[in-house]
Design a protein around this motif. Structure first.
Motif, PDB file in Angstrom:
ATOM      1  N   LEU A   1       0.862  -1.188   0.000  1.00 18.98           N
ATOM      2  CA  LEU A   1       0.000   0.000   0.000  1.00 18.98           C
ATOM      3  C   LEU A   1       0.891   1.229   0.000  1.00 18.98           C
ATOM      4  CD1 LEU A   1      -2.798   1.287   0.145  1.00 18.98           C
ATOM      5  CD2 LEU A   1      -2.674   1.133   2.638  1.00 18.98           C
ATOM      6  N   GLY A   2       0.867   1.937  -1.095  1.00 21.58           N
ATOM      7  CA  GLY A   2       1.700   3.128  -1.222  1.00 21.58           C
ATOM      8  C   GLY A   2       0.877   4.305  -1.678  1.00 21.58           C
ATOM      9  N   ILE A   3       1.513   5.429  -1.772  1.00 22.88           N
ATOM     10  CA  ILE A   3       0.802   6.641  -2.182  1.00 22.88           C
ATOM     11  C   ILE A   3       0.262   6.505  -3.602  1.00 22.88           C
ATOM     12  CG2 ILE A   3       2.757   7.937  -3.149  1.00 22.88           C
ATOM     13  CD1 ILE A   3       1.720  10.302  -1.412  1.00 22.88           C
ATOM     14  N   GLU A   4       0.948   5.638  -4.416  1.00 26.36           N
ATOM     15  CA  GLU A   4       0.472   5.433  -5.801  1.00 26.36           C
ATOM     16  C   GLU A   4      -0.931   4.858  -5.835  1.00 26.36           C
ATOM     17  OE1 GLU A   4       2.903   1.690  -4.819  1.00 26.36           O
ATOM     18  OE2 GLU A   4       3.035   3.851  -4.449  1.00 26.36           O
ATOM     19  N   HIS A   5      -1.319   4.093  -4.790  1.00 28.81           N
ATOM     20  CA  HIS A   5      -2.675   3.520  -4.763  1.00 28.81           C
ATOM     21  C   HIS A   5      -3.726   4.616  -4.623  1.00 28.81           C
ATOM     22  CE1 HIS A   5      -0.229  -0.053  -3.763  1.00 28.81           C
ATOM     23  NE2 HIS A   5      -1.185  -0.710  -4.388  1.00 28.81           N
ATOM     24  N   PHE A   6      -3.403   5.671  -3.888  1.00 30.48           N
ATOM     25  CA  PHE A   6      -4.347   6.781  -3.730  1.00 30.48           C
ATOM     26  C   PHE A   6      -4.469   7.571  -5.037  1.00 30.48           C
ATOM     27  CE2 PHE A   6      -3.407   5.568   0.531  1.00 30.48           C
ATOM     28  CZ  PHE A   6      -4.548   5.862   1.260  1.00 30.48           C
ATOM     29  N   PHE A   7      -3.337   7.790  -5.698  1.00 26.54           N
ATOM     30  CA  PHE A   7      -3.403   8.472  -7.000  1.00 26.54           C
ATOM     31  C   PHE A   7      -4.103   7.593  -8.032  1.00 26.54           C
ATOM     32  CE2 PHE A   7       0.152  11.130  -5.335  1.00 26.54           C
ATOM     33  CZ  PHE A   7      -0.452  12.357  -5.550  1.00 26.54           C
ATOM     34  N   ARG A   8      -3.888   6.283  -7.931  1.00 21.21           N
ATOM     35  CA  ARG A   8      -4.552   5.355  -8.846  1.00 21.21           C
ATOM     36  C   ARG A   8      -6.066   5.456  -8.669  1.00 21.21           C
ATOM     37  NH1 ARG A   8      -2.442  -0.516  -8.015  1.00 21.21           N
ATOM     38  NH2 ARG A   8      -0.465   0.480  -8.597  1.00 21.21           N
ATOM     39  N   GLU A   9      -6.496   5.521  -7.402  1.00 18.43           N
ATOM     40  CA  GLU A   9      -7.934   5.655  -7.119  1.00 18.43           C
ATOM     41  C   GLU A   9      -8.462   6.983  -7.659  1.00 18.43           C
ATOM     42  OE1 GLU A   9     -11.466   4.002  -5.291  1.00 18.43           O
ATOM     43  OE2 GLU A   9      -9.513   3.172  -5.817  1.00 18.43           O
ATOM     44  N   MET A  10      -7.647   7.995  -7.495  1.00 17.91           N
ATOM     45  CA  MET A  10      -8.026   9.321  -8.014  1.00 17.91           C
ATOM     46  C   MET A  10      -8.243   9.254  -9.522  1.00 17.91           C
ATOM     47  SD  MET A  10      -6.173  12.693  -6.624  1.00 17.91           S
ATOM     48  CE  MET A  10      -5.253  13.486  -7.898  1.00 17.91           C
ATOM     49  N   GLY A  11      -7.338   8.546 -10.202  1.00 15.89           N
ATOM     50  CA  GLY A  11      -7.452   8.389 -11.656  1.00 15.89           C
ATOM     51  C   GLY A  11      -8.712   7.647 -12.035  1.00 15.89           C
ATOM     52  N   GLN A  12      -9.055   6.603 -11.263  1.00 20.11           N
ATOM     53  CA  GLN A  12     -10.267   5.841 -11.568  1.00 20.11           C
ATOM     54  C   GLN A  12     -11.525   6.652 -11.286  1.00 20.11           C
ATOM     55  OE1 GLN A  12     -10.690   2.824 -13.198  1.00 20.11           O
ATOM     56  NE2 GLN A  12      -8.590   3.452 -13.604  1.00 20.11           N
ATOM     57  N   ILE A  13     -11.499   7.433 -10.224  1.00 18.08           N
ATOM     58  CA  ILE A  13     -12.645   8.318  -9.932  1.00 18.08           C
ATOM     59  C   ILE A  13     -12.860   9.273 -11.103  1.00 18.08           C
ATOM     60  CG2 ILE A  13     -13.400  10.240  -8.456  1.00 18.08           C
ATOM     61  CD1 ILE A  13     -11.952   8.777  -6.116  1.00 18.08           C
ATOM     62  N   TYR A  14     -11.746   9.830 -11.599  1.00 17.87           N
ATOM     63  CA  TYR A  14     -11.843  10.771 -12.724  1.00 17.87           C
ATOM     64  C   TYR A  14     -12.331  10.067 -13.997  1.00 17.87           C
ATOM     65  CZ  TYR A  14     -10.480  14.081 -16.345  1.00 17.87           C
ATOM     66  OH  TYR A  14     -10.493  14.923 -17.430  1.00 17.87           O
ATOM     67  N   GLU A  15     -11.742   8.920 -14.315  1.00 22.64           N
ATOM     68  CA  GLU A  15     -12.132   8.204 -15.540  1.00 22.64           C
ATOM     69  C   GLU A  15     -13.588   7.761 -15.488  1.00 22.64           C
ATOM     70  OE1 GLU A  15      -9.503   5.123 -16.941  1.00 22.64           O
ATOM     71  OE2 GLU A  15      -8.401   6.680 -18.020  1.00 22.64           O
ATOM     72  N   ALA A  16     -14.021   7.303 -14.318  1.00 22.24           N
ATOM     73  CA  ALA A  16     -15.423   6.882 -14.182  1.00 22.24           C
ATOM     74  C   ALA A  16     -16.353   8.067 -14.404  1.00 22.24           C
ATOM     75  CB  ALA A  16     -15.647   6.266 -12.803  1.00 22.24           C
ATOM     76  N   SER A  17     -15.941   9.242 -13.917  1.00 23.37           N
ATOM     77  CA  SER A  17     -16.801  10.434 -14.058  1.00 23.37           C
ATOM     78  C   SER A  17     -16.982  10.830 -15.512  1.00 23.37           C
ATOM     79  CB  SER A  17     -16.209  11.605 -13.261  1.00 23.37           C
ATOM     80  OG  SER A  17     -15.087  12.148 -13.942  1.00 23.37           O
ATOM     81  N   LEU A  18     -16.024  10.470 -16.372  1.00 22.56           N
ATOM     82  CA  LEU A  18     -16.110  10.847 -17.785  1.00 22.56           C
ATOM     83  C   LEU A  18     -17.222  10.100 -18.511  1.00 22.56           C
ATOM     84  CD1 LEU A  18     -12.328  11.050 -18.780  1.00 22.56           C
ATOM     85  CD2 LEU A  18     -13.866  12.917 -18.178  1.00 22.56           C
ATOM     86  N   SER A  19     -17.696   8.998 -17.903  1.00 20.84           N
ATOM     87  CA  SER A  19     -18.796   8.277 -18.537  1.00 20.84           C
ATOM     88  C   SER A  19     -20.141   8.925 -18.223  1.00 20.84           C
ATOM     89  CB  SER A  19     -18.811   6.812 -18.070  1.00 20.84           C
ATOM     90  OG  SER A  19     -19.013   6.746 -16.675  1.00 20.84           O
ATOM     91  N   LEU A  20     -20.141   9.925 -17.323  1.00 22.31           N
ATOM     92  CA  LEU A  20     -21.363  10.667 -16.996  1.00 22.31           C
ATOM     93  C   LEU A  20     -21.562  11.805 -17.993  1.00 22.31           C
ATOM     94  CD1 LEU A  20     -20.747  10.989 -13.141  1.00 22.31           C
ATOM     95  CD2 LEU A  20     -22.261   9.341 -14.261  1.00 22.31           C
ATOM     96  N   GLN A  21     -22.765  12.333 -18.022  1.00 22.16           N
ATOM     97  CA  GLN A  21     -23.044  13.494 -18.869  1.00 22.16           C
ATOM     98  C   GLN A  21     -22.207  14.683 -18.389  1.00 22.16           C
ATOM     99  OE1 GLN A  21     -25.088  13.680 -21.585  1.00 22.16           O
ATOM    100  NE2 GLN A  21     -25.424  11.479 -21.398  1.00 22.16           N
TER     101      GLN A  21
END
Length: 1589
Positions: free
Chosen positions: A563-583
């Motif tokens: 568990l490193g800081i990269e996991h938090f940034f990775r989650e941030m990236g997924q939150i952002y990418e998931a949001s792009l599927s919204l209007q």
């Protein structure tokens, strides 16, 4: 001051003139007093050039920046260079960092010394002054005072690796305040093995500030003749490895007076390795050392007494200092260490103090005369060892902060930013109990869902599991699954941890940096504990072989417990990418739009960005792209970057290598090997920008190939290949870590690496590589390993051949075919990292120096690199395109990159310009040559030869020379183009040979065309020669008869009426015509000629072709429409059948093209020539060859007969018209009335000047000028159209046509485009020309230019003819015509008629002629403006429509599956390709069993496991993946994106039923996702596919 008082000073030895110890030490005392009481920071900082940095603080970005000092070996010339020299060495963990002094105060050179031959005592002692040299401790103290917390932390970490002592208490001699360096030491992690873990081979690993260790402090009271620091170094060193941990007087510059570092407390640690024979102490211990007299630094002394297990006080005399020792409230044991040899030593004072402190004999250590240094160190070591083993006082540095606060000592962690950041980080990490549960609860988006999305993404590209399902339906279902997974991700509320994390990184710069550091350290601590427990459990379970399942489970947990800081940034990236599927209007999406900018700012601040998620083996491409796009906005526009990457086996020191080379801090702790790939940004200083031509360097660290964690997975080799291909593709230079000792492992690595390099070479990128062999320390390694280097090259060659075979690129025979590589310059031998046995080993100086040399070499290679550095957006494009291609199984044929496409487009555009310049020049040249041929043998002819054949040979020779010059010019242009550094030309290097071949092909094509035109013109002119002589003779005889008639009439001396004159003329005319002999002109049988050439054309086709020709006479062919029957068809596509209509379309298209060609010849009004039918037959052959509907001789012969029948009929008609037009009898009768008028004028002796001038202009000059304008306009129109970007390349043209179709969105247009592509394109080009030139301005400009040019030539000719003063009108006119002979073709019939009975005065005629020419100019100007554009286009000698169509259609080849046209920009190309493939329904393919149109797109089919069959496969099933075996000249790349083929999907979905009706099939089963495609998405897909910005 300890630098002098603790240690012997040779300078003072010379000065004192005495040799006893007491005298020496007394001198030391004087020196110490002078240098330790009056110094302040300001002058010292000014001396070091650090004045600016004291208030502002030195940042890590500045330290890591690549400047000239970091890559050159310039010696230290002044004191201001010293801090930067130290930092440069320290950042590369070089143990020689403290050995810095200016060359200006260094020893004199040998030459200078040799020059002094006389003894000079003053000079001898002058050089020994220490005042100009700076003590290393002062430089270290100054740098710590001038640096921010992050630089301090980095310095402390690197100093610890070098086994240097680290500042514990940092003094400020201005404020007399000191600071506890707790934060600075936070990042130091140490591993050691105490005696208790020796048997189990276990070890302890922890942050040193958290480790509870006994601290032993060493201080000095008053003056001391023993060198405390030197004894400490000996104390800590065993016989095998000695380290100068503390600076002492015998070190370089160690004896220089200290100016600001008195009061400094340094700390170091002795950590055992578990080997009794090597360990100095069996348990870990911290050693603190105070610089200066405790009398002057009571606070520091108090701190040490409170925190230490023991304090060793070094002294010579205790007379006046007793209270300082006896008044302290100390927990520590006090040990007195004295030099009994010193004359200042007092036994009484010692007894007094010992009694007060209740000391025993063991607490007092005296160095006697009988005791040497080694014995004394042994005694001291034993005393310390006893304390360490028996003390209960153990304290971590973190705990010391409370004592520091009590004593008024500052703590560097007390800053508000640091404390706020700590609280924020603790709030997140304190919640972690079980890492696996925490990740599932707080970081849910990157777990199972992200991994499933990864698998779906790769399956979309690879289509491995499509089975019997229709491909497009399968892809549609995959997209639906992806959508649901994104919905699932969006259904999660943002976790508390992520909310806190995003809030924290949104805080101001310094606080954010502190927060990320705290986070990283806290997470490392948590992971380290968890991993340590799991390893212990793993060890226990491995003892019993029955625990296989449990061992597997622990293995799984080990890989997931990171568990490193990269996991938090990775989650941030997924939150952002998931949001792009919204209007776009959804608030939750809008609230997350700032995240990429946050991450971009961090990247700019020096924090790494995760490129490849090592757990999911995927790149969150939209997240990474947006972060880099935001980074591009933050830095200056078009900032260039160069990329350095390292590849190699896991745990071979790749991260350490990069950290050492660039001073950065990629994670290197043993428990957490790098997973995936991380990029880090380093600024380039202005002085190096000129060398590297870039602004930033990107460093990419990758996970190890062949990692044990992944080895159990089925796709581990695939994962390694993907990663290697990506990072090699992104790199400008790749460092490859190899280990010669493990040949099997090395072969595996080499295979992966060679694959990556081969792939890059094939797609146009040529990264450099350097092989690094670590742990090779012998000075002769380079020579000794010559054999190994040869072996490496041999293995590289073997791997290249194997990789080439796998990639189906077997022309690559050796590694040097793939890239530039020299075994001598491409290999680096680097010694082992550690000098000695860890944990007390220091970094090997040889390692640092070797890495530094490698760094310099890399900078040099990058500086000399010809290729253009990318900007950030181009780098982003490389990531996207490489990763898209990597996701396919066949990388090389899947690679699509907009930078490559852009570079290819630019090359095509430039080449098309060069080609057009050549063609335009040759059009003009041929026009001039044809004019000269047509004027040959006439008054306008200028040729000195009288034979046409000789004249033709001369013209052809000139044409060859001109074409050779153009060929050379074009090849030079091409070479020059590829030499430029801008525009990424290196990416299209692979096309260079094709373009060079295209130049040669172009030359041959133009040469053939020019020769044909010249031959036809010469033959036609030669045929006219005899006719002209007959006409001339007849005209001459008629003129004589008319003159005789005039004489007869004038002799009558009777006034004759007009009627009488007419009657006389008619009698004479009739009589003369009867007397003249008119032999009838022979009419050739064109049918016979055409039939002959047709037979020649098919003669090599065999006897069957001859039989087919004999079945029908040519005269009977071409009368009825050409209709094919099933018998003509040879192609049957198995489960897809090609409809007869497709073959009919091929025939109709060829007939239409040939008919247009025939019409063009008819418009020329020339006589028939055999080259005409040859051109038509060549045209048919070319079209049949390029057609993808394969036909047999039974189709070809009737088609040729049909077209030749039409051609023969039309050419026969043209020939007859030419004969009639040039019949001498008709020509004479045509001029009868002109003869009559001239007869009357001469009879009445009228002035003919004005009339003859008008006649000459109207009958001779005006038609010639009109023809000249018409012949010249064609190239101008083509040139103007080519200026339009839509016509610049075939790809631009295709995209423009498709966008126009979409804008109109009419079914009939789509159908025409698909079924009659060339016809549609021709009509579209005509429409564009009409639209362009209907406005009038462009066309008028060309017409006016050519009209003015011809008028100027005429006026110039008249002017020259007037100056000749021939006195004869005939000569005058002949001179005018001859002058115009290279430009205008003046009708010989009209000229001969004009010259008859012409008695006009030359001067008067010239006067009137000038006026008439002016009137002609005005008349023609008006006439040209009134003429419709369509009419003008029909009259042109060069047909722009055909020329543009030929250029834009190119080779004419169509995709064998979907019939999309080839877009290759080279005239000669080895591979056909198109940017946008279509559903095969548009190729009229349908399923045989259902009759439904096929929805599969061939760009998807070729990556699937489906099969096809065709006549080429002999109706056997063939996997689509191996289509190249059947169609080797087609490259069908997968779509550039999953939405690329939306255009045709939209068209098929919208007009499905109408296409089915038209193709006599049933409508296709349209996938659900196709029905949702909008016109806007269709338009966007065109822009993506054709790389339209």
């Amino acid at each position: 001051m300890e630098g002098v008082n603790d240690e012997d000073s040779s300078a003072d030895l010379y000065c004192s003139g005495e040799d006893d110890t007491a005298s020496i030490q007394q001198s030391d005392s004087n020196v110490d007093f002078q240098h330790s009481t009056c110094e302040t920071l300001a002058p010292f900082f000014e001396d070091l050039g650090l004045t600016q940095l004291f208030p502002e603080k030195l940042s890590l970005c500045t330290v890591l920046r690549i400047d000239e000092k970091t890559i050159t070996d310039e010696p230290v010339k002044c004191n201001s260079d010293l801090p930067w020299y130290f930092l440069k060495k320290l950042m590369m963990v070089n143990v020689t960092a403290r050995k810095a002094k200016c060359t200006s105060v260094s020893e004199p050179t040998c030459d200078a010394a040799a020059a002094k031959t006389e003894l000079d005592f003053n000079d001898l002692f002058k050089d020994l002054s220490l005042d100009d040299m700076l003590n290393p401790l002062d430089i270290i103290t100054a740098l710590f005072l001038c640096s921010d917390g992050f630089v301090r932390q980095e310095m402390a970490l690197k100093m610890s690796m070098c086994q240097f002592s680290v500042p514990l208490l940092l003094p400020n001699c201005d404020t007399k305040q000191c600071t506890l360096m707790l934060w600075a030491m936070r990042d130091i992690v140490k591993k050691y093995r105490p005696q208790s873990l020796t048997e189990s081979k276990g070890f302890n690993e922890d942050r040193i500030v958290l480790s509870k260790l006994p601290t032993i402090s060493f201080v000095r009271l008053g003056e001391c003749s023993l060198s405390k620091s030197e004894f400490l170094n000996k104390l800590l060193s065993n016989s095998q490895q000695y380290h100068d941990t503390f600076v002492h007087h015998n070190m370089e510059c160690g004896d220089s007076p200290r100016r600001i570092s008195n009061g400094l407390v340094e700390i170091t640690w002795y950590l055992p390795c578990g080997n009794k024979n090597m360990d100095v102490f069996s348990e870990p211990v911290a050693i603190a050392n105070l610089r200066g007299d405790i009398d002057s630094f009571e606070t520091q002394f108090s701190f040490l007494c409170e925190t230490s297990a023991a304090v060793f006080v070094f002294f010579d005399t205790l007379d006046s200092k007793c209270e300082l020792l006896t008044n302290q409230r100390h927990k520590a044991q006090i040990f007195l260490v004295g030099n009994h040899q010193s004359k200042r030593s007092s036994i009484d004072a010692l007894k007094k103090v010992a009694t007060k402190l209740s000391l025993t004999n063991s607490n007092i250590l005296l160095k006697t005369k009988q005791m040497n240094d080694a014995d004394f160190v042994k005694k001291l070591r034993q005393t310390v060892s006893n304390v360490v083993e028996n003390t209960m006082i153990k304290m971590g540095i973190e705990e010391m902060a409370d004592i520091a606060h009590e004593l008024g000592i500052w703590v560097d962690e007390d800053s508000p930013e640091c404390q706020t950041a700590k609280n924020n980080a603790d709030a997140i990490t304190s919640e972690i109990q079980d890492i696996l549960e925490y990740k599932e609860a707080q970081l849910p988006l990157q777990g199972r869902i992200w991994k499933e999305l990864t698998l779906l993404e790769k399956e979309e590209f690879r289509l491995r599991n499509v089975g019997s399902e229709k491909i497009e339906d399968y892809k549609s279902n995959l997209q639906e699954e992806k959508r649901k997974l994104r919905e699932q991700q969006n259904s999660y509320d943002m976790s508390n941890a992520m909310t806190c994390f995003i809030q924290a990184i949104s805080s101001p710069g310094t606080e954010r940096c502190y927060f990320l550091k705290w986070m990283r350290m806290n997470l490392d601590n948590v992971s380290r504990k968890k991993l340590s427990d799991l390893r212990e459990l793993y060890k226990d379970k491995c003892k019993n072989s029955d625990n296989k399942e449990e061992i597997k489970e622990i293995d799984r947990q080990l890989s997931k417990s990171s568990l490193g800081i990269e996991h938090f940034f990775r989650e941030m990236g997924q939150i952002y990418e998931a949001s792009l599927s919204l209007q776009e209007t959804v608030p939750s999406r809008q609230q997350l739009q700032h995240l990429p900018k946050l991450c971009a700012q961090l990247l700019l601040d020096g924090f790494p960005l995760e490129l490849v998620d090592g757990d999911a083996s995927n790149i969150p491409i939209r997240w990474v792209s947006e972060v880099l796009s935001q980074l591009n906005n933050l830095i200056s526009p078009k900032s260039k970057i160069l990329v350095v990457t390292v590849l190699g086996v896991q745990s071979t020191g790749k991260s350490t290598l990069l950290n050492t080379m660039f001073g950065v801090q990629f994670a290197v702790s043993s428990g957490r090997c790098t997973r995936g790939a991380f990029m880090l940004l380093i600024r380039i200083n202005e002085d190096v920008k000129k060398v590297l031509n870039c602004d930033f360097m990107v460093i990419i660290d990758t996970e190890g190939l062949k990692s044990p964690e992944l080895a159990q997975l089925d796709n581990s080799h695939e994962h390694d290949n993907e990663l290697a291909t990506l990072v090699v593709g992104l790199s400008d230079i790749t460092i490859i870590n190899v280990a010669m000792e493990n040949s099997t492992e090395m072969k595996d690595i080499l295979q992966i690496v060679v694959h990556a390099f081969l792939r890059m070479t094939e797609v146009g990128k040529k990264p450099k590589c350097q092989f690094v062999h670590q742990n090779v320390s012998d000075v002769s390694a380079h020579e000794k390993n010559l054999r190994d280097r040869k072996l490496l090259l041999q293995q590289l060659n073997e791997m290249t051949q194997a990789a080439a075979k796998m990639e189906k690129k077997e022309e690559s025979k050796s590694f040097t075919d793939v890239m530039e590589y020299s075994p001598d310059t491409g290999n680096w031998y680097i010694p082992g990292l550690w000098n000695g046995n860890p944990p007390m080993a220091r970094v090997n100086a040889g390692y640092s120096e070797a890495v530094y040399e490698l760094k310099k070499n890399i900078i040099q290679i990058l500086g000399s690199c010809q290729s253009t550095a990318n900007d950030m957006l181009e780098f982003t494009e490389w990531i996207e395109s490489l990763w898209n291609a990597v996701k396919h199984e066949n990388f090389i044929f899947s690679f699509r990159n907009s930078l490559v496409a852009d570079a290819y487009m630019k090359l095509c555009t430039e080449f098309n310009k060069w080609e057009w310049e050549m063609r335009k020049f040759m059009y003009t040249w041929v026009l001039n040559a044809e004019t000269r041929i047509q004027n040959f043998g006439t008054v306008a002819g200028k040729s000195k030869t009288s034979e046409m054949s000789e004249f033709l040979t001369q013209l052809k020779s000139i044409a060859r020379t001109v074409l050779s010059e153009w060929e050379t010019k074009l090849l030079e242009n091409l070479a020059k183009y590829f030499k430029q550094t801008e525009g990424h030309v290196y990416l299209v290097e692979g096309y260079r040979e094709n373009f060079a071949s295209s130049v040669n092909s172009l030359r041959r094509e133009v040469e053939t065309s020019v020769f044909n035109q010249l031959t036809a013109a010469a033959d036609i002119r030669q045929g006219m020669t005899e006719l002209d002589k007959i006409k001339e003779n007849h005209t001459k005889q008629l003129e004589e008869r008319v003159c005789a008639l005039i004489d007869d009439c004038q002799k009558k001396k009777v006034q004759m009426t007009e009627k009488e004159l007419d009657e006389e003329f008619d009698v004479m005319w009739t009589k003369t015509l009867k007397e003249l002999s008119f032999s009838e002109m022979e009419v050739k049988d064109i049918y016979n000629s055409v039939s002959h050439h047709l037979r020649l054309n098919v003669s090599h086709k065999g006897s069957h072709a001859s039989k087919l020709l004999s079945k029908k006479k040519l005269q009977e062919c071409g009368l009825e429409p050409f209709n094919i029957t099933k018998g003509f068809l040879k192609t049957m596509f198995g489960c897809f059948s090609s409809h007869p209509k497709a073959v009919q379309q091929v025939a109709d298209n060829i007939i239409s093209i040939c008919t247009q060609h025939i019409t063009g010849k008819m418009l020329s009004k020339n006589d028939y020539h055999d080259t005409y039918i040859k051109e038509i037959l060549n045209l048919i052959d070319e079209r049949l060859e390029n057609s993808d509907v394969k036909t047999d001789i039974g189709f070809e012969v009737p088609l040729k007969q049909h077209i030749c029948g039409i051609a023969a009929r039309e050419f026969q008609k043209m020939h007859k018209e030419f004969i009639n037009l040039n019949d001498p009898y008709r020509c004479l009768n045509q001029n009868k009335e002109k003869f009559r008028t001239d007869f009357k004028d001469v009879f009445h002796e009228r002035d003919q000047c004005q009339k003859k001038a008008e006649e000459f202009v109207n009958s001779c000059l005006r038609p010639a000028v009109e023809e000249f304008v018409n012949r010249s306009l064609g190239p101008d129109i083509i040139g103007e159209m080519l200026m339009d970007q839509r016509f610049s390349t075939r790809m631009f043209f295709q995209s423009s046509v498709l966008l126009d179709l979409l804008a109109k969105d009419v079914f009939e247009n789509y159908l025409s485009y698909i079924c009659s592509y060339e016809q549609y394109v021709k009509k579209w080009i005509l429409d564009q020309m009409v639209e362009c030139f209907s406005k009038g301005s462009a066309m008028s400009k060309f017409e006016d230019r050519h009209l003015l040019s011809s008028i100027n030539s005429i006026n110039e000719a008249i002017k020259k003819a007037k100056t000749n003063k021939s006195g004869n009108l005939r000569s005058f006119v002949q001179n005018v015509c001859q002058e115009l002979g290279d430009k205008l073709v003046i009708s010989q019939d009209a000229l001969a008629a004009f010259m008859i009975l012409n008695n006009a005065d030359e001067e008067q005629f010239a006067h009137w002629l000038i006026g008439c020419v002016k009137e002609m100019e005005q008349f023609l100007g008006k006439k040209l403006k009134k003429t419709q554009i369509i009419t003008k286009l029909e009259q042109l000698n060069v047909n722009p429509q055909n020329e543009l169509c030929g250029r834009m259609i190119g080779c004419g080849k169509q995709c064998p599956f979907c019939a999309a046209p080839c877009e290759a920009g080279e005239k000669v190309h080895s591979e056909h390709f198109t940017s946008l493939h279509r559903p095969q329904a548009l190729g009229t393919f349908r399923f045989v069993d259902t009759e439904k149109l096929v929805t599969a797109v061939c760009s998807s089919s070729v990556i699937s496991d489906t099969d096809f069959q065709s006549s080429e496969t002999k109706n056997k099933w063939q996997p689509y993946k191996r289509y190249r075996e059947i169609y080797p000249d087609w490259r069908i790349a997968p779509d550039v994106s999953l939405q690329a083929s939306d255009y045709w999907k939209y068209v098929v979905a919208k007009f499905n039923k109408r296409f089915a009706t038209e193709f006599h099939a049933k409508p296709a089963a349209i996938p659900k996702t196709w029905e949702n495609i909008t016109p806007e998405q269709a338009k966007a897909s065109i822009k993506v596919s054709f790389n339209i910005k």
